[in-house]
Design a protein around this motif. Structure first.
Motif: not given
Length: 392
Positions: A142-152
């Motif tokens: 998860c990305e630090y600032d917004k919580g966007d899922e980067l990968w699974s």
């Protein structure tokens, strides 16, 4: 330091200790305190976080999650997971299935998200992402600032321990006896290594090597870049996660033996027999070897039933002293070069010269220690089982 030891032993009494401040929470405290800027952060009860000003102990903020926090794991093999805090942010998971990130300056939620399935452990932090492992053996970045899922990433078999950061990568140990390294920003598989037996506890990562211990008693050294096995050594069943020291690794075994291993060759440099061969136990005391800690000159460990805290010269394994002060050790000690801080059931915090085994000072608290001592310069922050946090 040695002058003060002689003064104390000359009958003039222990050195004076000043209580700078104390803060009463009246609730149980998480064992690991940590510093963020000018504040010390404590986990309080099952759900809350508290920030106190290091200078005066005044509360800065309190965050109530309103759902049980999934606190970091403590395993039978002596591994203690840290809270995932990085660059003023703290990531954690809750029993309601959410993952949250709060800003440590003000205690405000920066973002939160619902996970697809329940998290297995507290998140792990890398320099590129917050990473969390969920039921179903899927790992998310998860990305630090917004919580966007980067990968699974879906593992073929069960993930057996909390993943570990390795530079910009993430190491995942599975029940399929594999160690997998992912890029923590993209989730790309960088390499995969198979072993004859289960890798546990989590691997130890140093500057250029990864040390993997298995449940059959083998220790492996791997190249951090490509996962190639540099050497392997059968040592015996592990009592505690290996510890790094310069270009070496220190290993404690279930039969009470402590070994120093050369990181380049795998050769045993010295060995020390504690004299206490006890079965491994998933108790707060971890194992026969209770939370060994190292500094530039010392290795210190205590034995629960053996009632003693031992100090070894880290370069030779020579026993320097044995201090009998248990058997009721409370939480793991803290070591700052030769200054050793510890507590036991008598509700005193002790300050010892770890090299000669002389208690320089001790101070009465309202209850036994509930947290590992946090050393901040000349100030020590500890919490007790009564929920009181002290600065000494």
């Amino acid at each position: 330091m040695f002058f003060f030891v002689s003064v104390s032993q000359a009958g003039q009494g222990p050195l004076p200790v000043k209580h700078i401040w104390r803060h009463r929470t009246s609730r149980n405290l998480h064992p690991l305190l940590f510093q963020s800027g000018e504040h010390v952060i404590a986990g309080v009860g099952d759900e809350d976080f508290l920030a106190l000003q290091i200078k005066n102990g005044q509360p800065k903020w309190r965050y109530e999650s309103r759902s049980k926090v999934l606190w970091p794991a403590i395993t039978a093999a002596g591994y203690r997971q840290q809270m995932a805090h990085y660059q003023g942010l703290l990531a954690f998971c809750c029993a309601d299935g959410s993952m949250r990130v709060i800003e440590l300056d003000e205690g405000q939620v920066k973002w939160q998200k619902r996970l697809a399935t329940q998290a297995k452990w507290s998140p792990m932090v890398t320099p590129l992402a917050f990473c969390v492992t969920c039921d179903g053996n899927r790992v998310y970045g998860c990305e630090y600032d917004k919580g966007d899922e980067l990968w699974s990433f879906q593992c073929r078999t069960k993930v057996v321990d909390p993943p570990q950061a390795s530079g910009y990568g993430l190491l995942i140990a599975t029940k399929g006896k594999e160690l997998i390294k992912l890029h923590s920003r993209t989730g790309e598989e960088l390499w995969r290594r198979s072993f004859p037996s289960l890798t546990t506890p989590p691997p130890l990562v140093t500057r250029d090597r990864i040390y993997v211990s298995t449940n059959k008693g083998y220790l492996y050294a791997l190249s951090e870049n490509d996962g190639q096995i540099l050497w392997e050594q059968y040592l015996g069943l592990f009592a505690h996660r290996p510890l790094p020291w310069n270009d070496k690794v220190v290993v404690a075994l279930r039969n009470g033996l402590i070994l120093s291993i050369d990181g380049s060759s795998g050769n045993v440099l010295w060995q020390h027999q504690s004299g206490y061969a006890l079965p491994q136990s998933p108790s707060p005391f971890d194992s026969v070897i209770h939370s060994p800690i190292v500094s530039s000159r010392l290795l210190v460990y205590s034995t629960y039933f053996g009632d003693a805290m031992h100090g070894l010269a880290i370069t030779s394994g020579q026993l320097l002293r044995r201090y009998r002060g248990g058997p009721d050790w409370t939480k793991p000690a803290a070591l700052n070069n030769i200054a050793l801080l510890f507590g036991n059931r008598d509700s005193y915090l002790h300050g010892m010269n770890g090299y000669v085994g002389a208690v320089l000072w001790k101070t009465k608290l309202d209850a036994p220690l509930a947290t590992v001592p946090l050393i901040l310069g000349k100030r020590i922050i500890v919490g007790t089982t009564e929920g009181t946090i002290y600065a000494v």
